[in-house]
Design a protein around this motif. Structure first.
Motif, PDB file in Angstrom:
ATOM      1  N   UNK A 108       2.968   5.937  -2.907  1.00  0.00           N
ATOM      2  CA  UNK A 108       4.127   6.676  -3.410  1.00  0.00           C
ATOM      3  C   UNK A 108       4.096   6.810  -4.927  1.00  0.00           C
ATOM      4  N   UNK A 109       3.594   5.776  -5.607  1.00  0.00           N
ATOM      5  CA  UNK A 109       3.571   5.787  -7.075  1.00  0.00           C
ATOM      6  C   UNK A 109       2.411   6.609  -7.635  1.00  0.00           C
ATOM      7  N   UNK A 110       1.460   6.996  -6.778  1.00  0.00           N
ATOM      8  CA  UNK A 110       0.298   7.741  -7.274  1.00  0.00           C
ATOM      9  C   UNK A 110       0.692   9.093  -7.850  1.00  0.00           C
ATOM     10  N   UNK A 111       1.740   9.689  -7.331  1.00  0.00           N
ATOM     11  CA  UNK A 111       2.219  10.978  -7.836  1.00  0.00           C
ATOM     12  C   UNK A 111       3.440  10.736  -8.709  1.00  0.00           C
TER      13      UNK A 111
ATOM     14  N   UNK B  62       5.953   6.017 -18.243  1.00  0.00           N
ATOM     15  CA  UNK B  62       6.618   5.167 -17.258  1.00  0.00           C
ATOM     16  C   UNK B  62       6.024   5.376 -15.870  1.00  0.00           C
ATOM     17  N   UNK B  63       5.739   6.639 -15.526  1.00  0.00           N
ATOM     18  CA  UNK B  63       5.149   6.937 -14.218  1.00  0.00           C
ATOM     19  C   UNK B  63       3.767   6.308 -14.097  1.00  0.00           C
ATOM     20  N   UNK B  64       2.989   6.369 -15.167  1.00  0.00           N
ATOM     21  CA  UNK B  64       1.646   5.782 -15.160  1.00  0.00           C
ATOM     22  C   UNK B  64       1.730   4.271 -14.980  1.00  0.00           C
ATOM     23  N   UNK B  65       2.623   3.634 -15.714  1.00  0.00           N
ATOM     24  CA  UNK B  65       2.731   2.182 -15.629  1.00  0.00           C
ATOM     25  C   UNK B  65       3.284   1.735 -14.273  1.00  0.00           C
ATOM     26  N   UNK B  66       4.149   2.539 -13.668  1.00  0.00           N
ATOM     27  CA  UNK B  66       4.662   2.226 -12.332  1.00  0.00           C
ATOM     28  C   UNK B  66       3.517   2.121 -11.335  1.00  0.00           C
ATOM     29  N   UNK B  67       2.571   3.058 -11.405  1.00  0.00           N
ATOM     30  CA  UNK B  67       1.418   3.051 -10.507  1.00  0.00           C
ATOM     31  C   UNK B  67       0.544   1.831 -10.733  1.00  0.00           C
TER      32      UNK B  67
ATOM     33  N   UNK C 223       0.839  -1.203   0.000  1.00  0.00           N
ATOM     34  CA  UNK C 223       0.000   0.000   0.000  1.00  0.00           C
ATOM     35  C   UNK C 223       0.874   1.253   0.000  1.00  0.00           C
ATOM     36  N   UNK C 224       1.942   1.231   0.770  1.00  0.00           N
ATOM     37  CA  UNK C 224       2.857   2.376   0.767  1.00  0.00           C
ATOM     38  C   UNK C 224       3.450   2.593  -0.624  1.00  0.00           C
ATOM     39  N   UNK C 225       3.788   1.494  -1.311  1.00  0.00           N
ATOM     40  CA  UNK C 225       4.333   1.590  -2.666  1.00  0.00           C
ATOM     41  C   UNK C 225       3.294   2.183  -3.626  1.00  0.00           C
TER      42      UNK C 225
ATOM     43  N   UNK D 171      -1.329  -3.921  -9.463  1.00  0.00           N
ATOM     44  CA  UNK D 171      -1.382  -5.317  -9.908  1.00  0.00           C
ATOM     45  C   UNK D 171      -0.643  -6.215  -8.924  1.00  0.00           C
ATOM     46  N   UNK D 172       0.525  -5.775  -8.447  1.00  0.00           N
ATOM     47  CA  UNK D 172       1.277  -6.560  -7.469  1.00  0.00           C
ATOM     48  C   UNK D 172       0.510  -6.678  -6.157  1.00  0.00           C
ATOM     49  N   UNK D 173      -0.148  -5.585  -5.762  1.00  0.00           N
ATOM     50  CA  UNK D 173      -0.913  -5.591  -4.518  1.00  0.00           C
ATOM     51  C   UNK D 173      -2.146  -6.461  -4.565  1.00  0.00           C
TER      52      UNK D 173
END
Length: 243
Positions: free
Chosen positions: A134-137, A146-151, A129-131, A156-158
């Protein structure tokens, strides 16, 4: 997970090991802390071979420590996206991209990703959840796609569903192929759109952090609907029922 339950998990992983019962958990616990140090300093773990050499441990011992971290939700489940990211998976995504279009990709994303957000709200660990939060911004200096796919990868991992995560990777590979032909490039993504997208991401992440699956699912669907409407407008096709 409490320290006691983690100790029990470490001991259960080492049943049958030839070393003394109390010595192995301590050694494994130290290795887990070393892995956490690598995560904090590098942001992700290198391949097993590199990691084993770096930490001077045997591969089977390393895998036990990695298993504990996966159970704790501190790293992604094993094999997530591995087949989709393989050379054969890349070839397959290229073939799919030749026979589909951005609207079909978005339809599939709108079927899959709201469900992943729901699962993440129910299953994601505090670390996951913390990840996600952090990736939301969008990180400074990272290109918008890349930023969008990181989020979306963090969600997906969660979700803790390896098969759904691999389907998610494949969909994004196909989308990236399609984007070259139909959608905005990073140079065309405005600062205003990035800010709006981050706000949509933060709504999703906030719902996941609150353990609110209904709101997480709804916020993800609405986020993807914005992208779908943009693609429809760009392609000049009539409106469709996306519900």
């Amino acid at each position: 997970m409490t320290d006691l339950s983690m100790e029990k998990k470490i001991r259960s992983l080492d049943e049958g090991a030839p070393t003394a019962p109390d010595a192995v958990p301590k050694k494994l616990g130290n290795l887990i802390e070393s892995l956490r140090d690598v995560l904090r300093s590098e942001g992700e773990l290198p391949p097993e071979r590199v990691l084993a050499e770096k930490l001077d441990v045997k591969r089977y011992t390393l895998r036990k420590a990695l298993q504990v971290l996966r159970e704790l939700g501190e790293i992604e489940p094993a094999k997530t996206g591995r087949r989709a990211n393989s050379p054969n998976g890349t070839v397959q995504s290229g073939r799919i991209a030749q026979s589909t279009n951005p609207l079909e990709v978005m339809e599939m994303r709108m079927l899959l990703e709201p469900a992943l957000a729901r699962l993440a709200a129910l299953r994601a660990s505090p670390v996951e959840i913390e990840r996600i939060l952090n990736a939301a911004k969008s990180p400074a200096g990272m290109n918008p796609s890349e930023a969008d796919q990181l989020f979306h990868r963090a969600i997906a991992a969660g979700s803790r569903n390896s098969l759904a995560s691999e389907l998610h990777v494949l969909l994004h590979q196909v989308q990236n192929d399609s984007r070259l032909r139909f959608a905005d490039s990073d140079s065309e993504t405005t600062a205003e759109r990035v800010a709006a997208r981050d706000a949509e991401h933060e709504l999703i992440a906030g719902a996941i952090a609150r353990r609110d699956p209904d709101s997480a699912e709804k916020a993800m669907w609405e986020h993807l609907a914005v992208v779908q409407r943009k693609i429809i407008s760009r392609l000049g096709v009539g409106s469709i029922d996306a519900a």
